[in-house]
Design a protein around this motif. Structure first.
Motif, PDB file in Angstrom:
ATOM      1  N   PRO A 338      -9.481 -19.336  11.885  1.00  0.00           N
ATOM      2  CA  PRO A 338      -8.702 -20.448  12.452  1.00  0.00           C
ATOM      3  C   PRO A 338      -8.775 -20.458  13.968  1.00  0.00           C
ATOM      4  O   PRO A 338      -9.074 -19.436  14.607  1.00  0.00           O
ATOM      5  N   GLN A 339      -8.502 -21.618  14.555  1.00  0.00           N
ATOM      6  CA  GLN A 339      -8.428 -21.689  16.023  1.00  0.00           C
ATOM      7  C   GLN A 339      -7.207 -20.933  16.535  1.00  0.00           C
ATOM      8  O   GLN A 339      -7.273 -20.255  17.559  1.00  0.00           O
ATOM      9  N   THR A 340      -6.094 -21.077  15.803  1.00  0.00           N
ATOM     10  CA  THR A 340      -4.844 -20.426  16.203  1.00  0.00           C
ATOM     11  C   THR A 340      -4.179 -19.825  14.978  1.00  0.00           C
ATOM     12  O   THR A 340      -4.334 -20.319  13.861  1.00  0.00           O
ATOM     13  N   ILE A 341      -3.418 -18.758  15.181  1.00  0.00           N
ATOM     14  CA  ILE A 341      -2.674 -18.130  14.096  1.00  0.00           C
ATOM     15  C   ILE A 341      -1.292 -17.745  14.610  1.00  0.00           C
ATOM     16  O   ILE A 341      -1.147 -17.161  15.688  1.00  0.00           O
ATOM     17  N   LEU A 342      -0.269 -18.107  13.861  1.00  0.00           N
ATOM     18  CA  LEU A 342       1.119 -17.815  14.199  1.00  0.00           C
ATOM     19  C   LEU A 342       1.638 -16.721  13.274  1.00  0.00           C
ATOM     20  O   LEU A 342       1.456 -16.791  12.053  1.00  0.00           O
ATOM     21  N   THR A 343       2.294 -15.703  13.852  1.00  0.00           N
ATOM     22  CA  THR A 343       2.813 -14.586  13.064  1.00  0.00           C
ATOM     23  C   THR A 343       4.180 -14.164  13.572  1.00  0.00           C
ATOM     24  O   THR A 343       4.652 -14.641  14.602  1.00  0.00           O
ATOM     25  N   ASP A 344       4.779 -13.219  12.843  1.00  0.00           N
ATOM     26  CA  ASP A 344       5.993 -12.563  13.315  1.00  0.00           C
ATOM     27  C   ASP A 344       5.602 -11.532  14.366  1.00  0.00           C
ATOM     28  O   ASP A 344       4.421 -11.199  14.534  1.00  0.00           O
ATOM     29  N   GLN A 345       6.606 -10.996  15.065  1.00  0.00           N
ATOM     30  CA  GLN A 345       6.352  -9.975  16.079  1.00  0.00           C
ATOM     31  C   GLN A 345       6.079  -8.641  15.394  1.00  0.00           C
ATOM     32  O   GLN A 345       6.989  -7.966  14.916  1.00  0.00           O
ATOM     33  N   ASN A 346       4.810  -8.261  15.327  1.00  0.00           N
ATOM     34  CA  ASN A 346       4.401  -7.031  14.661  1.00  0.00           C
ATOM     35  C   ASN A 346       3.201  -6.480  15.406  1.00  0.00           C
ATOM     36  O   ASN A 346       2.124  -7.083  15.404  1.00  0.00           O
ATOM     37  N   MET A 347       3.360  -5.326  16.045  1.00  0.00           N
ATOM     38  CA  MET A 347       2.305  -4.783  16.891  1.00  0.00           C
ATOM     39  C   MET A 347       1.068  -4.411  16.076  1.00  0.00           C
ATOM     40  O   MET A 347      -0.063  -4.568  16.543  1.00  0.00           O
ATOM     41  N   CYS A 348       1.258  -3.910  14.847  1.00  0.00           N
ATOM     42  CA  CYS A 348       0.109  -3.554  14.009  1.00  0.00           C
ATOM     43  C   CYS A 348      -0.705  -4.790  13.658  1.00  0.00           C
ATOM     44  O   CYS A 348      -1.946  -4.770  13.697  1.00  0.00           O
ATOM     45  N   LEU A 349      -0.015  -5.877  13.344  1.00  0.00           N
ATOM     46  CA  LEU A 349      -0.700  -7.126  13.028  1.00  0.00           C
ATOM     47  C   LEU A 349      -1.384  -7.693  14.260  1.00  0.00           C
ATOM     48  O   LEU A 349      -2.505  -8.222  14.183  1.00  0.00           O
ATOM     49  N   LYS A 350      -0.748  -7.582  15.404  1.00  0.00           N
ATOM     50  CA  LYS A 350      -1.337  -8.056  16.659  1.00  0.00           C
ATOM     51  C   LYS A 350      -2.654  -7.328  16.944  1.00  0.00           C
ATOM     52  O   LYS A 350      -3.656  -7.949  17.330  1.00  0.00           O
ATOM     53  N   GLU A 351      -2.682  -6.020  16.735  1.00  0.00           N
ATOM     54  CA  GLU A 351      -3.901  -5.245  16.959  1.00  0.00           C
ATOM     55  C   GLU A 351      -4.993  -5.650  15.975  1.00  0.00           C
ATOM     56  O   GLU A 351      -6.164  -5.770  16.350  1.00  0.00           O
ATOM     57  N   ALA A 352      -4.622  -5.884  14.714  1.00  0.00           N
ATOM     58  CA  ALA A 352      -5.600  -6.254  13.699  1.00  0.00           C
ATOM     59  C   ALA A 352      -6.222  -7.618  13.996  1.00  0.00           C
ATOM     60  O   ALA A 352      -7.440  -7.811  13.836  1.00  0.00           O
ATOM     61  N   ILE A 353      -5.407  -8.574  14.435  1.00  0.00           N
ATOM     62  CA  ILE A 353      -5.922  -9.905  14.759  1.00  0.00           C
ATOM     63  C   ILE A 353      -6.888  -9.836  15.928  1.00  0.00           C
ATOM     64  O   ILE A 353      -7.934 -10.509  15.938  1.00  0.00           O
ATOM     65  N   ALA A 354      -6.563  -9.029  16.927  1.00  0.00           N
ATOM     66  CA  ALA A 354      -7.449  -8.894  18.094  1.00  0.00           C
ATOM     67  C   ALA A 354      -8.830  -8.377  17.697  1.00  0.00           C
ATOM     68  O   ALA A 354      -9.834  -8.715  18.334  1.00  0.00           O
ATOM     69  N   ILE A 355      -8.895  -7.589  16.635  1.00  0.00           N
ATOM     70  CA  ILE A 355     -10.172  -7.016  16.192  1.00  0.00           C
ATOM     71  C   ILE A 355     -10.893  -7.942  15.216  1.00  0.00           C
ATOM     72  O   ILE A 355     -12.075  -8.249  15.388  1.00  0.00           O
TER      73      ILE A 355
END
Length: 680
Positions: A338-355
């Motif tokens: 996707p162009q954009t993805i909206l999530t809850d505040q979760n550092m583990c998920l943030k790291e996974a999306i960046a990769i």
């Protein structure tokens, strides 16, 4: 805190032979005396234990001391039992100590076994009650022979002491009730509210917490988790046999048990082809009956209604699990991120999306943040909470980053929130949730409160129906199918509504024939506002501002030959709808139709499946679709003029749709993802 009388240190002995040192780290005897049944010789209603106080049994003494401890702000535990000197038969002395007595023994590390790094509450507190068995005055009884009431730690307030483990219990009746609730699929929070109402207690005053309920559900789950996992995989394979376009992936742990599983339906993959530009990945839910983390991918279609993309069940919520989930999702969608993805505040998920989705813009769902505000700020701000919340929303909706930064600083000063950790956290993450930082990215309107409620309602439809794990895939399919049918009905209702043109401008009537009623209503709002703006041609474009303003405005760049227009407010990039500033410039420049590229496909009336629509990019194919859209628009207009026409059109279109749906839909091969198990 305790009263002065209860708080002072009391160390008294009535028998010199009982003046023994108390070492709270010594090994205790486990020998017990026979149960006593006789009532206490003296009343035990005294508020504070005292030397010489008598009880019929040592259990009665324990209950009395426990009630006293609860009133004072601590709990107790049985510590040491022993026989009196020279007497080798039976229990003659017992110690009850503060729950924070003693020190935690050092554990021997075992590399082959994972260690739980939990902080101990023990701090060497010396408070205790000692009772001794006396038989020289007739029937045996227990007397208090030692009492130390000095604690080396703070005591808890009444509203805090109830959270100590010693005072948190779930009765057998409540356990059965919780298990029944779990089978109906309601959340743990809903269980707690229902039981509070049933027991007529204030919120938060049950004798157990949400964590206790989750632990109980976890113990229920362990009994049949393996069988459930086998049934779940069997269900997915059966779905795959029935529909080759059904997609699912899973991983197994070292013991060959189900670890993670994700799935998506053929209709979801087709919808994602057009509406997968902006996605919400909601990981805030759990399957209640099995306390399993659940992730749901959702988007918004051209009629502004939620559309389902996929589901995932995870064993753990960590970076590795989230990375696997994102890889599986991309596999379902043929590698299209996707162009954009909206999530809850979760550092583990943030790291996974960046990769895994490096090119995707990651942002935080504002409604998931706002949902936490009452617990974060209500007590802190008191009567000023609503005033602060209104100011927060004002700042959130600003267009300029500079205005936001200044306003945020003023807000923190005005409400005195410099030391508030939640404000500090929000400030540190502001580029991920504040609209001034996100307006150059497309979010399909999912940052608004209205869309958040619609998406939450959609998700709750299949969460509220969960029973057994193996049936959940089918329950989601039923909910998605129901939503698809409801969406078709709402689409038909929108299309049958007579569109009211408000400006009379050719651009408006052209847009009404191309866009869905939902998207057109958004554009129409901007067209109406555009009439209140003035445009001034500059050397490098146009300056557009409200007719009542003498300064400021938005910069608009227009290249008529190429049909390109852009505005510094970035509304088109953010929502896919042209802003009033750009529309004003087009109107001033004698443009009677909105350039085709500014009527995005994802907001247009589409009468064929997304998959078929995107299979060909030839000009002939595009022209045929435009002709079809024009025919559909004319059909709706003519049919709405009378009941008879509408009846004929509805009947014939239903027949036509049935014939179209009988035709095969081509599917594309799925990309392999390693090391993920796939069943094709």
């Amino acid at each position: 805190m305790m009263s002065e009388d209860a708080g002072r240190m009391l160390v008294m002995y009535d028998d010199p032979s009982d003046q023994r040192s108390l070492s709270l780290d010594e090994t205790s005897s486990t020998e017990e005396s026979p149960d006593e049944t006789r009532l206490s010789l003296e009343t035990t209603a005294d508020s504070v234990p005292y030397i010489g106080q008598r009880f019929a049994t040592h259990d009665a003494a324990y209950e009395f001391y426990s009630e006293y401890a609860k009133r004072c702000g601590f709990s107790i535990r049985r510590h040491r039992t022993e026989g009196k000197d020279g007497v080798g038969k039976g229990l003659t002395r017992r110690y009850f100590v503060c729950h924070r007595a003693g020190n935690t023994p050092v554990k021997t590390l075992n590399d082959s076994k994972p260690q739980r790094n939990r902080k101990s509450s023990r701090c060497g507190c010396q408070a205790y009650l000692r009772i001794s068995k006396v038989t020289d005055l007739g029937p045996a009884e227990w007397r208090v022979t030692g009492f130390v009431n000095h604690h080396n730690h703070e005591l808890l307030e009444p509203n805090q002491v109830r959270f100590l483990p010693a005072y948190r219990t779930i009765s057998d009746a409540d356990k059965n009730r919780i298990l029944m609730f779990a089978k109906t699929g309601i959340s743990v929070q809903q269980m707690m509210r229902l039981m509070e109402l049933e027991k007529c207690v204030e919120p938060g005053y049950l004798p157990f917490t949400e964590k206790d309920v989750r632990n109980l559900l976890q113990s229920f789950r362990k009994s049949d988790q393996e069988d459930e996992s086998i049934d779940l995989l069997r269900m997915c394979r059966n779905n795959k046999d029935k529909d080759p376009n059904f997609k699912f992936e899973y991983t197994l742990d070292s013991n060959n048990r189900l670890d993670n599983i994700a799935w998506s339906y053929a209709s979801s993959v087709q919808s994602y082809e057009i509406y997968g530009d902006a996605v919400v990945f909601d990981t805030t839910h759990r399957l209640t009956a099995f306390d399993t983390p659940l992730g749901i991918w959702v988007g918004v279609n051209n009629y502004g209604m939620p559309c389902f993309f996929g589901c995932v069940l995870l064993r753990e919520e960590n970076s590795r699990s989230f990375s696997w989930a994102l890889k599986a999702f991309l596999g379902f969608m043929n590698g299209k991120a996707p162009q954009t993805i909206l999530t809850d505040q979760n550092m583990c998920l943030k790291e996974a999306i960046a990769i895994e989705m490096a090119s995707t813009k990651h942002a935080l769902c504002i409604w998931m943040i706002v949902a936490k505000f009452p617990s974060w700020f209500n007590a802190v701000l008191g009567e000023r909470y609503n005033e602060w919340k209104a100011e927060f929303y004002r700042l959130y909706n600003l267009e300029s980053i500079e205005d936001f930064e200044l306003g945020w600083s003023d807000m923190v000063d005005f409400f005195g929130l410099h030391a508030n950790r939640h404000i500090a956290n929000l400030s540190a993450l502001r580029t991920l949730w504040a609209l001034p930082y996100l307006r150059s990215h497309f979010f399909a309107g999912m940052t608004t409160t209205g869309h958040s409620k619609a998406i939450n309602s959609f998700i709750q439809r299949f969460l509220s129906a969960q029973t057994r794990l193996a049936q959940f895939v089918e329950q989601v399919a039923v909910a998605v199918d129901f939503k698809d049918q409801a969406a078709e009905q709402q689409t038909m209702q929108q299309n049958l509504q007579n569109i009211c043109l408000k400006t009379g401008a050719p651009m408006e009537s052209h847009a009404a024939s191309v866009l869905t009623p939902f998207a057109f209503s958004k554009l129409q709002e901007q067209l109406v506002l555009a009439a209140h703006y003035a445009s001034f041609q500059m050397d490098d474009g146009f300056l557009v501002r409200h007719h009542t303003k003498l300064e400021g405005g938005r910069k608009v760049y227009w290249v008529p030959r190429e049909g390109i227009i852009s505005c510094s407010c970035h509304q088109f990039e953010f929502s896919g709808i042209l802003c009033r500033h750009a529309l004003r410039v087009l109107s001033t420049g004698n443009c009677f139709q909105i350039p085709d590229r500014y009527l995005p496909l994802r907001w247009r009336r589409i009468s064929t499946s997304p998959a078929k629509l995107l299979q060909s990019t030839s000009s002939d194919h595009t022209e045929r679709i435009q002709v079809l859209q024009s025919m559909v628009s004319t059909l709706v207009t003519e049919s709405a003029k009378s009941k008879e026409r509408l009846d004929i059109a509805t009947e014939q279109v239903s027949i036509l749709l049935s014939r179209i749906r009988e035709q095969p839909v081509a599917s594309q091969g799925a990309r392999d993802i390693s090391p993920i198990h796939r069943n094709l």
